[in-house]
Design a protein around this motif. Structure first.
Motif, PDB file in Angstrom:
ATOM      1  N   SER A 161       0.791  -0.857   0.132  1.00 18.90           N
ATOM      2  CA  SER A 161       0.029   0.135   0.138  1.00 18.90           C
ATOM      3  C   SER A 161       0.836   0.823   0.441  1.00 18.90           C
ATOM      4  O   SER A 161       2.101   1.221   0.231  1.00 18.90           O
ATOM      5  CB  SER A 161      -0.991  -0.104   1.471  1.00 18.90           C
ATOM      6  OG  SER A 161      -1.803   0.998   1.535  1.00 18.90           O
ATOM      7  N   SER A 162       0.379   2.546  -0.833  1.00 20.13           N
ATOM      8  CA  SER A 162       1.497   3.402  -0.293  1.00 20.13           C
ATOM      9  C   SER A 162       0.853   4.177   0.783  1.00 20.13           C
ATOM     10  O   SER A 162       1.408   5.367   0.636  1.00 20.13           O
ATOM     11  CB  SER A 162       0.149   4.541  -1.278  1.00 20.13           C
ATOM     12  OG  SER A 162      -0.717   4.740  -1.046  1.00 20.13           O
ATOM     13  N   ASP A 163      -0.549   3.683   1.756  1.00 20.64           N
ATOM     14  CA  ASP A 163      -0.580   4.176   3.164  1.00 20.64           C
ATOM     15  C   ASP A 163       0.327   3.963   3.635  1.00 20.64           C
ATOM     16  O   ASP A 163       0.345   2.985   4.323  1.00 20.64           O
ATOM     17  CB  ASP A 163      -2.194   3.949   3.275  1.00 20.64           C
ATOM     18  CG  ASP A 163      -2.484   5.269   4.586  1.00 20.64           C
ATOM     19  OD1 ASP A 163      -1.872   5.782   4.793  1.00 20.64           O
ATOM     20  OD2 ASP A 163      -3.478   4.554   4.318  1.00 20.64           O
ATOM     21  N   PRO A 164       0.700   4.852   4.823  1.00 28.57           N
ATOM     22  CA  PRO A 164       2.031   4.702   5.742  1.00 28.57           C
ATOM     23  C   PRO A 164       1.016   4.252   7.250  1.00 28.57           C
ATOM     24  O   PRO A 164       1.649   2.608   7.703  1.00 28.57           O
ATOM     25  CB  PRO A 164       2.410   6.052   6.273  1.00 28.57           C
ATOM     26  CG  PRO A 164       2.504   6.918   4.910  1.00 28.57           C
ATOM     27  CD  PRO A 164       0.792   6.963   4.164  1.00 28.57           C
ATOM     28  N   ALA A 165      -0.082   4.547   7.243  1.00 34.61           N
ATOM     29  CA  ALA A 165      -0.785   3.654   8.185  1.00 34.61           C
ATOM     30  C   ALA A 165      -0.411   1.885   7.807  1.00 34.61           C
ATOM     31  O   ALA A 165      -0.995   0.827   8.932  1.00 34.61           O
ATOM     32  CB  ALA A 165      -1.661   3.993   7.734  1.00 34.61           C
ATOM     33  N   ASP A 166      -0.437   1.497   6.799  1.00 33.13           N
ATOM     34  CA  ASP A 166      -0.668   0.119   6.447  1.00 33.13           C
ATOM     35  C   ASP A 166       1.023  -0.554   6.616  1.00 33.13           C
ATOM     36  O   ASP A 166       0.488  -1.948   6.152  1.00 33.13           O
ATOM     37  CB  ASP A 166      -0.664  -0.364   5.025  1.00 33.13           C
ATOM     38  CG  ASP A 166      -2.895  -0.408   4.574  1.00 33.13           C
ATOM     39  OD1 ASP A 166      -3.123  -0.336   6.112  1.00 33.13           O
ATOM     40  OD2 ASP A 166      -3.116   0.908   3.977  1.00 33.13           O
ATOM     41  N   TRP A 167       1.791  -0.103   7.419  1.00 31.26           N
ATOM     42  CA  TRP A 167       3.076  -0.528   6.971  1.00 31.26           C
ATOM     43  C   TRP A 167       3.633  -1.022   8.556  1.00 31.26           C
ATOM     44  O   TRP A 167       4.422  -0.908   8.858  1.00 31.26           O
ATOM     45  CB  TRP A 167       3.917   0.261   6.534  1.00 31.26           C
ATOM     46  CG  TRP A 167       4.360   0.131   5.310  1.00 31.26           C
ATOM     47  CD1 TRP A 167       2.486   0.698   4.323  1.00 31.26           C
ATOM     48  CD2 TRP A 167       4.479  -0.308   3.694  1.00 31.26           C
ATOM     49  NE1 TRP A 167       3.135   0.076   2.938  1.00 31.26           N
ATOM     50  CE2 TRP A 167       4.148  -0.275   2.838  1.00 31.26           C
ATOM     51  CE3 TRP A 167       5.679  -1.514   3.816  1.00 31.26           C
ATOM     52  CZ2 TRP A 167       4.509  -1.070   1.699  1.00 31.26           C
ATOM     53  CZ3 TRP A 167       6.611  -2.197   3.275  1.00 31.26           C
ATOM     54  CH2 TRP A 167       5.806  -1.754   1.469  1.00 31.26           C
ATOM     55  N   TYR A 168       3.046  -1.024   9.729  1.00 33.67           N
ATOM     56  CA  TYR A 168       3.299  -0.759  10.875  1.00 33.67           C
ATOM     57  C   TYR A 168       3.460  -1.903  11.616  1.00 33.67           C
ATOM     58  O   TYR A 168       5.442  -2.355  11.862  1.00 33.67           O
ATOM     59  CB  TYR A 168       1.655  -0.630  12.243  1.00 33.67           C
ATOM     60  CG  TYR A 168       1.970  -0.549  13.228  1.00 33.67           C
ATOM     61  CD1 TYR A 168       2.414   0.516  14.091  1.00 33.67           C
ATOM     62  CD2 TYR A 168       1.990  -1.962  14.016  1.00 33.67           C
ATOM     63  CE1 TYR A 168       2.616   0.456  15.648  1.00 33.67           C
ATOM     64  CE2 TYR A 168       2.658  -2.080  15.522  1.00 33.67           C
ATOM     65  CZ  TYR A 168       2.581  -0.501  16.518  1.00 33.67           C
ATOM     66  OH  TYR A 168       2.855  -1.221  17.699  1.00 33.67           O
ATOM     67  N   GLY A 169       3.309  -3.834  10.750  1.00 31.53           N
ATOM     68  CA  GLY A 169       3.524  -4.739  10.999  1.00 31.53           C
ATOM     69  C   GLY A 169       4.868  -5.155  10.729  1.00 31.53           C
ATOM     70  O   GLY A 169       6.191  -5.608  10.953  1.00 31.53           O
ATOM     71  N   ALA A 170       4.665  -4.023   9.225  1.00 31.59           N
ATOM     72  CA  ALA A 170       6.385  -4.116   8.679  1.00 31.59           C
ATOM     73  C   ALA A 170       7.957  -3.861   9.433  1.00 31.59           C
ATOM     74  O   ALA A 170       8.785  -4.179   9.032  1.00 31.59           O
ATOM     75  CB  ALA A 170       6.062  -3.891   7.446  1.00 31.59           C
ATOM     76  N   VAL A 171       7.195  -2.116   9.850  1.00 26.53           N
ATOM     77  CA  VAL A 171       8.006  -1.302  10.407  1.00 26.53           C
ATOM     78  C   VAL A 171       8.675  -2.468  11.779  1.00 26.53           C
ATOM     79  O   VAL A 171       9.588  -2.170  12.718  1.00 26.53           O
ATOM     80  CB  VAL A 171       7.220  -0.377  11.036  1.00 26.53           C
ATOM     81  CG1 VAL A 171       8.262   0.397  11.999  1.00 26.53           C
ATOM     82  CG2 VAL A 171       7.144   0.493   9.504  1.00 26.53           C
ATOM     83  N   ALA A 172       7.850  -3.201  12.005  1.00 30.39           N
ATOM     84  CA  ALA A 172       8.256  -3.981  13.654  1.00 30.39           C
ATOM     85  C   ALA A 172       9.142  -5.126  13.558  1.00 30.39           C
ATOM     86  O   ALA A 172       9.501  -4.920  14.672  1.00 30.39           O
ATOM     87  CB  ALA A 172       6.708  -3.890  14.225  1.00 30.39           C
TER      88      ALA A 172
END
Length: 632
Positions: A161-172
């Motif tokens: 996704s282009s929405d940063p809100a959808d990347w929480y798991g990957a960041v973790a």
């Protein structure tokens, strides 16, 4: 191979662009984000938490992390011996009532290097780029980080996704943590950066900006699919904003009635906790944890991990750990060990660890009513020797490369001017990145250390660098520019009374002398301040200076041996002034047996003032000095 072929044209001109133009690194983030379909803000936010976008000229961090994305290749990191408290002559316990404790360093057992320390090889596989290029080329390093984030997103089954809100798991997952609490704390920090935005010029002169997204609310539920363990918080005393686990230090008897590695206490009911002491480990995480679980070694309350800011607690706040080399400070402090090395300028600390540490310190300071200033948030290098004979052997960590200015910004207490030019005090505050005093001895004696930003400012006996360095008579040797030589050095956040001004040079009272440092008006290395100062009472030529605030002999009960109120090899001469950190009673914690039933807190009638005397703090008897406003 196809992915690698596509990537090489993208990075072909990046090395020169990323170092030469004003926005080359910013462009590298944009290009890498587009190539791997990662939102640019997410890539920038993760990199900021790892390195604040600095490149460190390709040098590795304390855990073998490289570049702006802190890609780790720590094949040698775990081979380091944790020798911080087992090296040199300092007795970590620092109590003359018990035999000096000099623990032997036991090399940590080697084991498989954890995945969090092997992200660079994985990035090499994903991008087809060489490990050498990922280490040295900032643009390639950013691309490697983007590839890792994209891979984590795919492994979670989440959309690109282009929405940063959808990347929480990957960041973790990018944190490398193997538990949900640490991964969540890391991801929360990244998203806090995304919400507030950031802009700074990096150590390579690059201007990088991240626009604020104040309304950003990530999908934290993704973490449940990350496959991480749930840690046991156990008996930890930590704020909810950090990840903390309980790895207890043993309070055990061994040998001929000896015991270790801390004393049970009843703080703050029996004694106030007045100080927090910042250490570096001089060893890697795994080895340090092995040491603190050895009853024949020494102890401290918390250890902080550099890669992700994870915290392990070992000793309760109520109990007294053996860490600072001064029993008075030990009995009234909490010790924090940070994974790192003093004499490696480019063995840098991550922003994740700085932030985690600041949150923990702010929490502890609030819990125990500890002022957030440099006379209460001590470096191990500012703890005084308890007696004249111990001054030379005291430790010097975390050293000149710990970024105190940034740390106090994270604590919510930025170092700012608090008075006008007539305030009477100065607070040391150089610009960390551009303040680059020469040091020697990082690699070998006399050899120049790598050029690097520093929190410390050098002192001279006159207004110019042609004058000799200020001498510390307690060290008994001529001052040098050695990285461990504190004789002629002040540090960010420390306050001193102004003793004179000559052009671009300011004089302060320091170790009973007038000491000068360069302080140009256009680029000051100190800011004006005001506060209380002490000076000898009228009629006294000088007064003694102490390394501990112990009670007078009459205060001790019959079953507790009186401890000597012994002066350090310094005096505070008439006419000189020193900044006051606070007033304290004479106090001694008697604890030389395993049985806590024999422990006593002895409080005297004598009062002391803590002062910033030299690089280290010290104490003077209240009966010997007058207290006045610094500007009077």
């Amino acid at each position: 191979m196809a992915a690698a072929t596509l990537l090489f044209p993208l990075l072909g001109a990046a090395p020169s662009d990323a170092r030469g133009s004003d926005h080359g690194l910013q462009s590298a983030f944009t290009s890498a984000a587009a190539r791997y379909h990662v939102p640019p803000s997410v890539l920038l936010g993760v990199s900021y938490l790892q390195s604040r976008w600095d490149t460190h000229a390709g040098a590795p961090s304390v855990t073998g992390g490289y570049g702006p994305m802190h890609l780790t290749d720590a094949r040698t990191a775990l081979a380091e011996s944790a020798s911080h408290h087992g090296d040199g002559s300092e007795d970590a316990r620092g109590d003359g009532a018990r035999a000096a404790l000099h623990p032997k360093v036991k090399p940590p057992k080697t084991s498989e290097i954890p995945a969090r320390l092997r992200t660079l090889p994985k990035a090499a596989e994903l991008t087809g780029l060489s490990r050498a290029r990922l280490r040295m080329d900032p643009a390639a390093n950013v691309a490697g980080g983007a590839a890792l984030l994209a891979a984590a997103q795919k492994e979670l089954g989440a959309p690109m996704s282009s929405d940063p809100a959808d990347w929480y798991g990957a960041v973790a997952r990018f944190s490398g943590a193997d538990d949900t609490a640490t991964a969540a704390a890391y991801a929360n920090d990244v998203y806090a950066v995304l919400r507030t935005g950031q802009e700074r010029r990096t150590d390579a002169g690059q201007l990088v900006a991240l626009a604020a997204q104040p309304g950003l609310s990530p999908d934290t539920g993704q973490l449940r699919r990350a496959g991480l363990r749930t840690p046991e918080a156990g008996e930890t005393e930590c704020p909810p904003t950090v990840s903390c686990e309980w790895i207890p230090a043993p309070h055990e008897e061994f040998g001929d009635g000896d015991y270790g590695n801390h004393d049970l206490g009843d703080r703050p009911a029996a004694q106030d906790i007045d100080y927090i002491v910042i250490h570096d480990t001089e060893g890697a995480w795994e080895g340090v944890l092995t040491m603190v679980q050895d009853p024949t070694y020494v102890s401290w309350q918390y250890t902080l991990r550099s890669t992700d800011g994870h915290i392990a607690q070992h000793v309760k706040a109520k109990d007294v750990a053996w860490h600072a080399g001064n029993w008075y400070i030990n009995s009234k402090s909490i010790g924090l060990e940070h994974e790192g090395f003093l004499a490696r300028p480019d063995a840098w600390y991550t922003e994740a660890m700085y932030r985690s540490s600041a949150r923990l310190v702010a929490y502890l300071a609030k819990e125990h009513d500890i002022p957030l200033d440099r006379q209460h948030i001590l470096g191990h290098d500012t703890v005084p020797g308890p007696t004249a004979s111990t001054v030379r052997g005291m430790h010097t960590d975390p050293g000149p490369y710990w970024d105190w200015r940034h740390y106090f910004e994270l604590l919510g207490r930025p170092i700012e001017p608090s008075a006008g030019p007539n305030g009477g005090l100065v607070t040391i505050r150089p610009d960390y990145a551009t303040n680059r005093p020469e040091y020697t001895g990082c690699v070998s004696a006399g050899q120049a250390c790598a050029d690097h930003g520093s929190s410390a400012v050098r002192l001279y006996s006159g207004p110019g660098e042609s004058y000799p360095l200020i001498k510390d008579v307690g060290l008994g040797s001529e001052p040098t520019k050695g990285v461990n030589d504190l004789a002629s050095r002040v540090s960010t956040g420390q306050q001193y009374a102004v003793a004179g001004q000559d052009g671009d040079w300011t004089a302060i009272w320091y170790l009973g002398q007038k000491a000068w440092f360069r302080n140009p008006q256009q680029s000051p290395t100190a800011v004006h301040a005001s506060g209380d100062v002490v000076t000898p009472k009228d009629g006294l030529e000088s007064v003694p200076v102490y390394g501990r605030a112990y009670p007078e002999s009459a205060a001790y009960p019959a079953d507790v041996p009186a401890q000597a109120v012994s002066a350090l090899p310094y005096t505070l001469p008439a006419g000189q002034r020193y900044a006051v950190g606070g007033q304290v009673p004479g106090e001694y914690y008697y604890a030389v047996d395993f049985d806590e039933g024999s422990h006593r807190v002895v409080v005297g009638k004598d009062l002391y003032y803590e002062i910033q005397f030299g690089h280290r703090v010290a104490f003077v008897r209240a009966a010997d000095v007058n207290v006045m406003a610094s500007g009077s």
